[in-house]
Write an enzyme that holds these catalytic residues in place. Structure first.
Site, PDB file in Angstrom:
ATOM      1  N   SER A   1      18.255  36.526 -34.191  1.00  0.00           N
ATOM      2  CA  SER A   1      17.574  36.002 -35.366  1.00  0.00           C
ATOM      3  C   SER A   1      18.558  35.513 -36.434  1.00  0.00           C
ATOM      4  O   SER A   1      19.251  34.524 -36.231  1.00  0.00           O
ATOM      5  CB  SER A   1      16.651  37.100 -35.920  1.00  0.00           C
ATOM      6  OG  SER A   1      15.830  36.628 -36.944  1.00  0.00           O
TER       7      SER A   1
ATOM      8  N   ASP B   1      28.235  24.833 -35.123  1.00  0.00           N
ATOM      9  CA  ASP B   1      27.922  23.399 -35.123  1.00  0.00           C
ATOM     10  C   ASP B   1      28.795  22.624 -36.098  1.00  0.00           C
ATOM     11  O   ASP B   1      29.126  21.460 -35.851  1.00  0.00           O
ATOM     12  CB  ASP B   1      26.449  23.190 -35.478  1.00  0.00           C
ATOM     13  CG  ASP B   1      25.515  23.458 -34.306  1.00  0.00           C
ATOM     14  OD1 ASP B   1      26.023  23.844 -33.231  1.00  0.00           O
ATOM     15  OD2 ASP B   1      24.289  23.298 -34.467  1.00  0.00           O
TER      16      ASP B   1
ATOM     17  N   LYS C   1      16.505  34.804 -30.170  1.00  0.00           N
ATOM     18  CA  LYS C   1      15.263  34.853 -30.952  1.00  0.00           C
ATOM     19  C   LYS C   1      15.277  33.707 -31.962  1.00  0.00           C
ATOM     20  O   LYS C   1      15.904  33.785 -33.003  1.00  0.00           O
ATOM     21  CB  LYS C   1      15.111  36.180 -31.682  1.00  0.00           C
ATOM     22  CG  LYS C   1      13.808  36.282 -32.478  1.00  0.00           C
ATOM     23  CD  LYS C   1      13.719  37.595 -33.220  1.00  0.00           C
ATOM     24  CE  LYS C   1      12.426  37.647 -34.039  1.00  0.00           C
ATOM     25  NZ  LYS C   1      12.406  36.635 -35.107  1.00  0.00           N
TER      26      LYS C   1
END
Length: 446
Positions: A297, A308, A322
């Site tokens: 999460s 990224d 998740k």
């Protein structure tokens, strides 16, 4: 529990909104689903009239609510009484017990993670362990509230846990002495070579500010300039989306951090850098983010954002996967609905649902003597009954590539222990930072 406390409790269930219940939508549903409600009423009446023993209305009502939510996904739930009290405790801490985060799974009490420095961790309990008996009494099939109540108690008292651990052929007993649990969402250490190690154990209130303070203290304690940082998100089950954004923003000076998309227009939200903290507090320094199968999460939001943007090298094991957002919808003064309302996406548009975050460098935890056996039974989001399906439709074999043997990682737990290495993943991350010039690891491209 009053609604004010419920609002505060939202921080630990990835709640991003407190949404008031309305009646307009309910009226529409009643009109469309009248025949289905008639079936529910018929079943209710038959049970009340014919079941072998009298059944209280509140038992049937709670059963119907739980049944509806179990048909959705593993993370939607009805919360009241002990469930909400546990959320409150997770924020305020200061209770006497073992220091375990647990869930009920198929009738068994399963450890999500022991809190760092807790009596449970010192006794050797691990994430993924199943507790079958307390002081010799079988607790399988009972309620989670009852099990938690038995594990809590006066500081200094002992309790015997019978534990089943994947990789062991037989259950074993562990005696744990209860202590006062003071939850520490963020802890830190200055490692050799002026390298910081910040451990984020959960994403509760003020985690972003706590990490900022930890970084300031690391700089003050260092004998010279800092040479790198390890952000440790292993076995961190997540928490507040807002705090995940705040933590990411500490190390990003521009760009998207995360976006969420849901059915309702209000659930389509983007979160960008420079909205919580200004600048990159560790600008120019290499960062390694450690994750494992227990990183879920909010942990995956941070790892995905820094990965990224090429601000950090992600190291360890593929994360839990998740990729959904839960919102708390209050139902009166002492109950709430925790409902999955959106999916979240990394800056590149990647959904971590099922697949998780793939590390840039896969590093197994060789310090675990049960590593090979436990790897066969590692639990991730994709293993949960009723989980949301990844929109990309990833195949299982695509998620198992990180299990292949790497010639760099052949030492056994016994060999590492003789070398004084208790945590191989952390050791490998620190050694990577020590042998690499600061301007060559995870330097953000301009």
């Amino acid at each position: 529990m009053k609604i004010a406390n419920l609002l505060r409790s939202a921080a630990l269930v990835t709640a991003v909104a407190i949404i008031p219940a309305t009646t307009a939508g309910v009226a529409q549903v009643e009109g469309r689903a009248g025949p289905e409600f008639a079936k529910v009423l018929a079943v209710y009446q038959r049970i009340k009239a014919s079941y072998v023993e009298p059944v209280e209305d509140d038992v049937l009502m709670r059963g119907m609510i739980d049944g509806m939510l179990s048909a959705l996904d593993p993370h939607s739930a009805y919360l009241d009484g002990g469930d909400l009290q546990r959320l409150e405790t997770m924020i305020d801490g200061n209770y006497s017990g073992l220091g375990l985060s647990v869930v009920m799974e198929d009738g068994a009490v399963k450890i999500i993670s022991p809190f760092r420095g807790s009596p449970a961790e010192k006794a050797g309990l691990k994430a993924g362990d199943f507790i079958t008996h307390l002081d010799g009494k079988l607790i399988y099939g009972g309620s989670l509230d009852e099990a938690v109540a038995q594990m809590r108690g006066k500081e200094g008292t002992q309790i015997k846990l019978t534990v089943f651990r994947t990789g062991r052929e037989e259950p074993f007993d562990v005696t744990v002495t209860r202590g006062v649990i003071e939850l520490e969402p963020v802890t830190w250490e200055l490692e050799d070579g002026n390298i910081g190690h910040i451990m984020i154990n959960e994403f509760s209130r003020d985690v972003g500010s706590d990490v900022f303070s930890a970084w300031q203290e690391l700089r003050e304690k260092a004998t010279g300039r800092m040479n790198g940082l390890v952000l440790d998100l292993r076995s961190n089950p997540g928490g507040s989306l807002d705090e995940a954004v705040a933590l990411s923003d500490l190390f990003l000076s521009d760009g998207r951090i995360v976006s969420q998309r849901g059915r309702a227009r209000g659930e389509n939200i983007t979160y960008d850098a420079e909205t919580v903290f200004r600048g990159d507090i560790a600008e120019g320094l290499p960062i390694i983010v450690l994750i494992d199968s227990g990183s879920a999460s909010a942990s995956e939001i941070v790892a995905g954002a820094l990965q990224d943007h090429r601000r950090a090298v992600v190291m360890g094991e593929r994360s839990f996967g998740k990729g959904s957002v839960q919102s708390l919808l209050p139902l009166g003064r002492d109950a709430a609905l925790k409902l999955t309302t959106a999916r979240y996406y990394t800056p590149s548009g990647h959904s971590v649902q099922e697949g998780g975050i793939k590390p840039d460098i896969a590093v197994p935890q060789l310090s675990d003597p049960d590593l090979a056996k436990r790897a066969k039974f590692t639990l991730r989001e994709s293993d949960l009954r009723g989980h949301l399906i990844n929109e990309a439709g990833l195949a299982d074999e695509a998620l198992e590539k990180d299990q292949r043997q790497d010639p760099r990682f052949q030492l056994t737990a016994e060999q590492l222990e003789k070398q004084g290495i208790k945590d191989f993943q952390l050791h490998y991350a620190l050694e990577t930072l020590r042998r690499t010039a600061p301007n060559k690891v995870a330097a953000r491209s301009r």
